[in-house]
Design a protein around this motif. Structure first.
Motif, short mmCIF file in Angstrom:
data_model
loop_
_atom_site.label_atom_id
_atom_site.label_comp_id
_atom_site.label_asym_id
_atom_site.label_seq_id
_atom_site.Cartn_x
_atom_site.Cartn_y
_atom_site.Cartn_z
N LYS A 144 -9.42 47.14 89.45
CA LYS A 144 -9.89 46.35 88.31
C LYS A 144 -9.55 47.06 87.00
O LYS A 144 -9.70 48.27 86.88
N ARG A 178 -0.38 43.88 86.85
CA ARG A 178 -0.98 42.57 87.14
C ARG A 178 -1.65 42.00 85.89
O ARG A 178 -1.56 40.79 85.61
N GLU A 179 -2.32 42.84 85.12
CA GLU A 179 -2.98 42.39 83.90
C GLU A 179 -1.94 41.87 82.89
O GLU A 179 -2.16 40.85 82.24
N CYS A 181 0.97 40.62 83.63
CA CYS A 181 1.50 39.36 84.17
C CYS A 181 0.57 38.19 83.86
O CYS A 181 1.03 37.07 83.59
N LYS A 182 -0.73 38.44 83.89
CA LYS A 182 -1.71 37.39 83.65
C LYS A 182 -1.61 36.82 82.24
O LYS A 182 -1.80 35.62 82.02
N HIS A 183 -1.33 37.68 81.27
CA HIS A 183 -1.46 37.28 79.87
C HIS A 183 -0.14 37.07 79.14
O HIS A 183 -0.14 36.66 77.98
N ARG A 189 8.59 36.34 78.91
CA ARG A 189 8.21 37.22 80.01
C ARG A 189 9.34 38.16 80.45
O ARG A 189 9.14 38.98 81.35
N CYS A 230 6.42 39.77 88.79
CA CYS A 230 5.04 39.32 88.97
C CYS A 230 4.86 38.50 90.25
O CYS A 230 3.89 37.74 90.37
#
Length: 272
Positions: A144, A178-179, A181-183, A189, A230
């Motif tokens: 996390k 991952r964070e 990729c989320k935003h 990208r 991603c």
């Protein structure tokens, strides 16, 4: 000596002395690979510059190829101008490159640098602070992101670094990848391709530059895969397989290091 290639050794030795006699080594030369190489004509990074300060001075790992020094100074100027902060610079490499006594498998040919995620607003850190302050992890747990630590500024610094053409890839913790990729914006990208997940790297990011055009004996890494990274490649890092000690890419304690490149033996003779 059963597998010793004498002719190849003679050729490498000839090339080494040819370069030496022609003053090619008057310029910085990255030799070999990132994980098995050396550096000739290293440039020392000033410990303070616009937008950056160097940490852990006692380690004396403040040397790199000219391109690496220029990259750090350029990114520092970007961070100072856009964020009013300083980058905290960790290890570059040793004065002649090569294997470090501790801490790294790479950082051998003058093209790698560790940069803390911590963005400092201190004008000038003391020598004591540079030795004792710790880099802050961007994770709250193993899987996390620490929302109280991770900010939009961190994303913008990484994005700015990827857009400098000499940067080949940047290693970060898989959770951080991952964070990002989320935003990331759907139509913006492409920069994520250079952001590569790797174990640890939760309190710093590791920038690796491409082989310089004038370093003919620098060995390129395999090209990056297509896409933003991603997809299923990132998903693997959160699988049970990735946590195993013998997972792909992890080096076992019993791993025997490869033979030092012939061109590096003379350069490293007083530092190995």
């Amino acid at each position: 000596m059963a597998n010793f290639d004498f002719m190849k050794f003679k050729v490498n030795l000839f090339v080494f002395f040819l370069l030496l006699s022609s003053n090619t080594f008057a310029n910085t030369q990255s030799i070999g690979t990132y994980t098995n190489g050396c550096l000739s004509g290293a440039v020392e990074l000033p410990i303070d510059g616009k937008g950056y300060q160097v940490m852990r001075l006692s380690r004396n790992r403040i040397y790199g190829h000219t391109n690496l020094i220029n990259f750090i100074q350029t990114l520092g100027e970007i961070v100072a101008t856009q964020h009013g902060s300083n980058l905290l610079i960790g290890d570059l490499g040793q004065i002649n490159g090569g294997r470090t006594p501790s801490g790294h498998r790479s950082h051998q040919n003058g093209l790698d640098v560790d940069i803390w995620f911590t963005l400092s607003t201190a004008s000038t850190l003391t020598e004591h602070e540079r030795e004792t302050l710790s880099a802050t992890s961007m994770l709250s747990s193993a899987d996390k992101i620490a929302l109280k630590e991770w900010t939009f500024a961190h994303e913008q610094v990484l994005k700015a670094a990827t857009q400098l053409p000499e940067v080949e890839r940047i290693f970060v913790n898989p959770v951080i990848k991952r964070e990002l990729c989320k935003h990331a914006e759907p139509l913006n990208r492409a920069w994520l391709r250079k952001i590569r997940p790797w174990w640890k790297h939760d309190d710093h990011f590791h920038v690796r530059l491409s082989c310089p055009k004038d370093s003919q004996n620098c060995e390129h890494q395999e090209p990056l895969p297509a896409g933003d990274g991603c997809d299923e490649d990132l998903a693997w890092w959160f699988s049970d397989e990735a946590t195993k000690p013998n997972a792909k890419g992890r080096e076992s304690a019993s791993h025997e290091p490869p033979a030092i490149p012939a061109l590096c033996k003379q350069i490293l003779k007083n530092t190995i």
